[in-house]
Motif scaffolding. Structure first.
Motif, mmCIF file in Angstrom:
data_model
loop_
_atom_site.group_PDB
_atom_site.id
_atom_site.type_symbol
_atom_site.label_atom_id
_atom_site.label_comp_id
_atom_site.label_asym_id
_atom_site.label_seq_id
_atom_site.Cartn_x
_atom_site.Cartn_y
_atom_site.Cartn_z
ATOM 1 N N VAL A 128 0.856 -1.176 0.000
ATOM 2 C CA VAL A 128 0.000 0.000 0.000
ATOM 3 C C VAL A 128 0.896 1.231 0.000
ATOM 4 C CG1 VAL A 128 -1.708 1.334 1.296
ATOM 5 C CG2 VAL A 128 -1.881 -1.153 1.216
ATOM 6 N N THR A 129 0.671 2.143 -0.929
ATOM 7 C CA THR A 129 1.424 3.381 -0.983
ATOM 8 C C THR A 129 0.472 4.563 -0.979
ATOM 9 O OG1 THR A 129 1.488 3.497 -3.401
ATOM 10 C CG2 THR A 129 3.247 2.249 -2.318
ATOM 11 N N LEU A 130 1.027 5.751 -0.712
ATOM 12 C CA LEU A 130 0.217 6.967 -0.638
ATOM 13 C C LEU A 130 0.397 7.834 -1.876
ATOM 14 C CD1 LEU A 130 0.823 7.899 3.111
ATOM 15 C CD2 LEU A 130 -0.975 6.474 2.107
ATOM 16 N N THR A 131 0.785 7.219 -2.975
ATOM 17 C CA THR A 131 0.929 7.936 -4.234
ATOM 18 C C THR A 131 -0.023 7.344 -5.266
ATOM 19 O OG1 THR A 131 2.754 6.465 -4.846
ATOM 20 C CG2 THR A 131 3.324 8.567 -3.826
ATOM 21 N N VAL A 137 -7.503 5.065 0.845
ATOM 22 C CA VAL A 137 -6.826 4.369 1.943
ATOM 23 C C VAL A 137 -7.565 4.698 3.231
ATOM 24 C CG1 VAL A 137 -4.661 4.073 3.196
ATOM 25 C CG2 VAL A 137 -4.617 4.478 0.732
ATOM 26 N N PHE A 138 -7.780 3.702 4.088
ATOM 27 C CA PHE A 138 -8.557 3.916 5.303
ATOM 28 C C PHE A 138 -8.179 2.860 6.338
ATOM 29 C CE2 PHE A 138 -10.783 1.192 2.381
ATOM 30 C CZ PHE A 138 -11.237 0.141 3.156
ATOM 31 N N ARG A 139 -8.655 3.061 7.552
ATOM 32 C CA ARG A 139 -8.475 2.070 8.610
ATOM 33 C C ARG A 139 -9.523 0.976 8.453
ATOM 34 N NH1 ARG A 139 -10.142 3.091 14.913
ATOM 35 N NH2 ARG A 139 -9.885 0.946 15.659
ATOM 36 N N ASN A 140 -9.060 -0.254 8.283
ATOM 37 C CA ASN A 140 -9.945 -1.403 8.155
ATOM 38 C C ASN A 140 -10.424 -1.847 9.537
ATOM 39 O OD1 ASN A 140 -11.087 -3.937 7.084
ATOM 40 N ND2 ASN A 140 -9.339 -4.875 8.137
ATOM 41 N N MET A 141 -11.730 -1.946 9.727
ATOM 42 C CA MET A 141 -12.292 -2.376 11.005
ATOM 43 C C MET A 141 -12.957 -3.738 10.932
ATOM 44 S SD MET A 141 -13.715 1.224 12.558
ATOM 45 C CE MET A 141 -13.577 0.607 14.245
ATOM 46 N N ALA A 142 -12.862 -4.406 9.791
ATOM 47 C CA ALA A 142 -13.428 -5.750 9.668
ATOM 48 C C ALA A 142 -12.658 -6.719 10.560
ATOM 49 C CB ALA A 142 -13.355 -6.212 8.215
ATOM 50 N N TRP A 143 -13.389 -7.616 11.231
ATOM 51 C CA TRP A 143 -12.731 -8.598 12.080
ATOM 52 C C TRP A 143 -11.846 -9.512 11.243
ATOM 53 C CZ3 TRP A 143 -16.908 -10.577 16.077
ATOM 54 C CH2 TRP A 143 -17.274 -9.485 16.891
ATOM 55 N N GLU A 191 -5.653 -2.213 10.416
ATOM 56 C CA GLU A 191 -4.578 -1.862 9.498
ATOM 57 C C GLU A 191 -5.068 -0.870 8.438
ATOM 58 O OE1 GLU A 191 -2.572 -5.185 7.746
ATOM 59 O OE2 GLU A 191 -2.483 -6.297 9.642
ATOM 60 N N LEU A 192 -4.135 -0.079 7.916
ATOM 61 C CA LEU A 192 -4.442 0.747 6.763
ATOM 62 C C LEU A 192 -4.620 -0.158 5.556
ATOM 63 C CD1 LEU A 192 -1.947 3.714 7.154
ATOM 64 C CD2 LEU A 192 -4.336 3.570 7.906
ATOM 65 N N THR A 193 -5.738 0.026 4.872
ATOM 66 C CA THR A 193 -6.030 -0.780 3.693
ATOM 67 C C THR A 193 -6.388 0.140 2.536
ATOM 68 O OG1 THR A 193 -8.320 -1.024 4.443
ATOM 69 C CG2 THR A 193 -6.801 -2.826 4.949
ATOM 70 N N ALA A 194 -6.227 -0.379 1.319
ATOM 71 C CA ALA A 194 -6.490 0.404 0.114
ATOM 72 C C ALA A 194 -7.489 -0.319 -0.763
ATOM 73 C CB ALA A 194 -5.191 0.645 -0.656
ATOM 74 N N VAL A 195 -8.333 0.472 -1.427
ATOM 75 C CA VAL A 195 -9.286 -0.040 -2.416
ATOM 76 C C VAL A 195 -9.323 0.953 -3.571
ATOM 77 C CG1 VAL A 195 -10.754 -1.256 -0.751
ATOM 78 C CG2 VAL A 195 -11.223 1.138 -1.317
ATOM 79 N N PRO A 196 -9.790 0.528 -4.739
ATOM 80 C CA PRO A 196 -10.024 1.501 -5.804
ATOM 81 C C PRO A 196 -11.099 2.502 -5.374
ATOM 82 C CG PRO A 196 -10.014 -0.736 -6.670
ATOM 83 C CD PRO A 196 -10.045 -0.862 -5.178
ATOM 84 N N PRO A 232 -15.305 1.187 -3.540
ATOM 85 C CA PRO A 232 -14.940 1.282 -2.127
ATOM 86 C C PRO A 232 -15.351 0.086 -1.287
ATOM 87 C CG PRO A 232 -16.793 2.722 -2.630
ATOM 88 C CD PRO A 232 -16.274 2.224 -3.936
ATOM 89 N N SER A 233 -16.314 -0.717 -1.749
ATOM 90 C CA SER A 233 -16.729 -1.906 -0.999
ATOM 91 C C SER A 233 -16.050 -3.170 -1.513
ATOM 92 C CB SER A 233 -18.251 -2.065 -1.074
ATOM 93 O OG SER A 233 -18.672 -2.246 -2.414
ATOM 94 N N GLY A 234 -15.092 -3.022 -2.424
ATOM 95 C CA GLY A 234 -14.433 -4.172 -3.018
ATOM 96 C C GLY A 234 -13.330 -4.747 -2.146
ATOM 97 N N PRO A 235 -12.575 -5.723 -2.670
ATOM 98 C CA PRO A 235 -11.484 -6.355 -1.924
ATOM 99 C C PRO A 235 -10.462 -5.329 -1.448
ATOM 100 C CG PRO A 235 -11.972 -7.585 -3.918
ATOM 101 C CD PRO A 235 -12.746 -6.309 -4.014
ATOM 102 N N ARG A 236 -9.925 -5.547 -0.243
ATOM 103 C CA ARG A 236 -9.007 -4.603 0.392
ATOM 104 C C ARG A 236 -7.587 -5.168 0.428
ATOM 105 N NH1 ARG A 236 -12.919 -2.827 5.582
ATOM 106 N NH2 ARG A 236 -14.704 -2.266 4.256
ATOM 107 N N THR A 237 -6.640 -4.280 0.204
ATOM 108 C CA THR A 237 -5.225 -4.635 0.349
ATOM 109 C C THR A 237 -4.728 -4.058 1.654
ATOM 110 O OG1 THR A 237 -4.890 -4.607 -2.049
ATOM 111 C CG2 THR A 237 -2.934 -4.469 -0.669
ATOM 112 N N ALA A 238 -4.234 -4.915 2.547
ATOM 113 C CA ALA A 238 -3.833 -4.505 3.890
ATOM 114 C C ALA A 238 -2.330 -4.260 3.958
ATOM 115 C CB ALA A 238 -4.232 -5.558 4.912
ATOM 116 N N SER A 239 -1.949 -3.164 4.631
ATOM 117 C CA SER A 239 -0.561 -2.707 4.650
ATOM 118 C C SER A 239 0.286 -3.280 5.775
ATOM 119 C CB SER A 239 -0.545 -1.180 4.774
ATOM 120 O OG SER A 239 -1.062 -0.800 6.050
ATOM 121 N N GLY A 240 -0.364 -3.727 6.872
ATOM 122 C CA GLY A 240 0.382 -4.140 8.053
ATOM 123 C C GLY A 240 0.589 -3.013 9.047
ATOM 124 N N VAL A 241 0.280 -1.765 8.668
ATOM 125 C CA VAL A 241 0.428 -0.606 9.552
ATOM 126 C C VAL A 241 -0.910 -0.328 10.226
ATOM 127 C CG1 VAL A 241 0.968 1.853 9.680
ATOM 128 C CG2 VAL A 241 2.229 0.379 8.101
#
Length: 339
Positions: A50-53, A59-65, A71-76, A80-89
């Motif tokens: 996950v990058t900020l460029t 990018v948002f805080r994922n609250m799903a169990w 973790e910070l996760t990214a979606v297109p 916004p409700s699609g699959p999330r990529t998790a950063s580990g942060v």
């Protein structure tokens, strides 16, 4: 009643209280353990870069169990409700702009938690680290990425009442220079210097000039929108009854939550947009009380969080008072739109 009877009653009462306390602890532990397991029907979350460029990402805080909760996760942006990529942060609050992020974290200790703010580069590496003197509440990065701000509760833990105290800080993300509290700034109210012991600031939002910002100031039972000057180290009152402002991309409007008479004390706000030139207020088409600092997705659309089954869900709403609120993502909070 005999002494023996009183002792037996006391022992029984202590036993009941102990059982209730143990049950509460076990329930909380079980719930915490469940959060580590992926929820049925929840969003798909997988680890990745996950990058900020770039453009077109949120990018948002994922609250799903599950293993990637918080973790910070990214979606297109357009899914916004699609699959999330998790950063580990992991972050409690987050915002980003122009390849710079601010992440407010909890540091779990053996007795109690402490908190810190991290300034992140485009690859989520830490550039600067600061202690935060209370529970994190709001976070913002300037459009240029050159400044970041955060707010923390240092007394109380809710904006709904009056018995709370906040600390708002601003940092130069390039040099690392920190302004630990806006309370050090000079205050101008109605053209005159103003001083009071009860002044609180929160909810900073930045203009594009690396000098101007807006925030909420509270004093004597009133809240004000203030315009700040980072060079002059002053704030000037602009409009009353404004909380958690968010400046539009073109710098002409402020979205905010406003206290409305007659609403419950624990949910007293409606969303409005203020035209900074005309001072005209436009109520938005959201009937629920929103306790958030909204984000401008673009010049026409606002995004904000409301309580959901797993903490919070994200909604979007037209900024001109038309339309209606629409949920765009579940188990998510603190969104930032890249590009």
């Amino acid at each position: 009643m005999t002494v023996r009877s009183r002792v037996l009653i006391l022992v029984a009462a202590v036993a009941v209280l102990a059982a209730v306390g143990l049950a509460s602890v076990l329930h909380a532990s079980a719930r915490a353990a469940r959060r580590d397991h992926t929820q049925a029907g929840g969003p798909r979350v997988t680890p990745g870069a996950v990058t900020l460029t770039g453009h077109g990402r949120m990018v948002f805080r994922n609250m799903a169990w599950g293993p990637h909760r918080d973790e910070l996760t990214a979606v297109p942006e357009d899914d916004p409700s699609g699959p999330r990529t998790a950063s580990g942060v992991k972050c409690l609050r987050f915002h980003a702009a122009s390849g710079t992020g601010v992440c407010l974290q909890a540091v779990h200790g053996p007795v109690s938690d402490s908190y810190r703010a991290l300034i992140l580069d485009a690859r989520l590496h830490t550039l600067h680290r600061y202690d935060v003197p209370g529970i994190p509440s709001r976070a913002r990065v300037s459009p240029t990425g050159h400044f970041a701000a955060w707010t923390a509760f240092v007394g109380g833990d809710s904006y709904a009442g009056t018995n709370f105290s906040t600390r708002a800080a601003i940092v130069d993300t390039r040099s690392g220079a920190l302004i630990p509290s806006l309370e050090s700034f000079g205050i101008v109210e109605d053209g005159r210097p103003y001083r009071a012991a009860d002044v609180n600031f929160w909810g900073v939002t930045f203009a594009t000039d690396d000098r101007t910002f807006y925030a909420t100031m509270a004093t004597k039972g009133h809240t004000y929108l203030v315009r700040g000057d980072l060079r002059a180290r002053t704030v000037t009152t602009v409009h009353e009854n404004v909380e958690c402002p968010s400046l539009s991309p073109d710098g002409t409007r402020i979205a905010y939550k406003k206290r409305v008479a007659g609403l419950p004390k624990d949910a007293p706000w409606h969303l409005y947009v203020l035209d900074l030139r005309t001072r005209r207020e436009t109520p938005l088409a959201e009937s629920r009380s929103v306790d958030d600092q909204v984000v401008w997705r673009d010049a026409h659309t606002l995004v904000y969080a409301l309580p959901g089954d797993y903490g919070a869900d994200l909604y979007q709403l037209p900024a001109d008072g038309s339309g209606r609120a629409r949920r765009i993502s579940t188990a998510a909070v603190s969104p930032a739109y890249l590009g």
